[in-house]
Design a protein around this motif. Sequence first.
Motif: not given
Length: 367
Positions: A147-156, A197-200
């Motif tokens: 997203r927007n060049g950023r690696r994303v981690l979606l936590e539970a 990642h870039d955003m968590v």
Amino acid sequence: MALSSGSGRRRRVDGDEGQRADHPKNARRCLAAAQASDLDGALPTCCRRPTSRRVRFPPPVDGEAGGGCGGGGEMIEEATIEYIEAQADRKDKLLVYSERPHVRVRAGALRCLAVPLSRDGPERQISGVILDAALELVRLCQAGRRRNGRRVLLEAVEEQDWLEHVSRLPRTTTSGSRLAEQDAAAMSATAAKYLAHDMVFFPVNHQDHFFVSVLDLVVGEYQVLDSANYSHRFGPQFYETAMSKIRDGVGRCMEAAGRPDVAGWALRRVAGLPPQTDDSSCGLFAIKFMELWDGEKLASNFSMDDVHALRTKLAKELIFWELNEMEEVKSEIESMMARKTMSSSSPVQIEATMCNANQVIRIESDS
């Protein structure tokens, strides 16, 4: 309209107790899974507790703000809601089950998605079971996508429990116990996961209200995404209090990985997000924020009406999800659709409608 204090609880309510990472029996298993994960691959699961509340959610069709894959399906959505309502006396009936990922969603958990707006209140509030289920679907459709060049981690949802557990650990230990060693290793693995990642994204529940916090490793801050400005209602310290133990837990994990600077990062509430105008949808807004936020803006805008529509779409997507092994549930809903169609249509209309319905189901199962 004034908002109530919340929409859902984060605690496990699906009958799968004892699977949190801070439980001694699970620490070795979680750590082994962490070390085996490819940190630059599709959502590493180090320290992630084996959880029963995870199902996968297709993203919206381009230009569709409401969410959910595939067009049409309105008849299936109505039949799905009717079926869930019919399970009122069978709350423990399993409607969604998958072994990989391990998913269990029961009728009682899905009931909130069938409650109409006219009964706005606690019974419409989604639990962590549904929120995590939706996030699994988002992960599936966005796997490998930046997203927007950023690696994303979606936590539970349970990540909040883990980080708050970390915040309570003593800074030093005199016993040198194996559990303490496991905690230290798990904390380092958690930091490694975040730093890959870039955003968590963290779904956060405070005072029975869901919002989203984003650890932005590019900018160096925590962002708060909330459908309701609770600082107006509970004072400017609402988010600071809600995030205190989470930030401390993240900071301690990062310290264990040689990044002590993260502990001092500021908290910033993002303004201008779509507002919530009912008393029961903050969990659904959290799903949309975690699906669409790119670190600077939402990939597409959405409204309160889109969130209302998401309820029926999400119910359909969960039950007719291709990895849902509860085939008898799908068949029962299809039979319900057939009976309803035959009671109100001519023979020609019946044949055409059922062909269309079967085609929609087949297409969505293949998507």
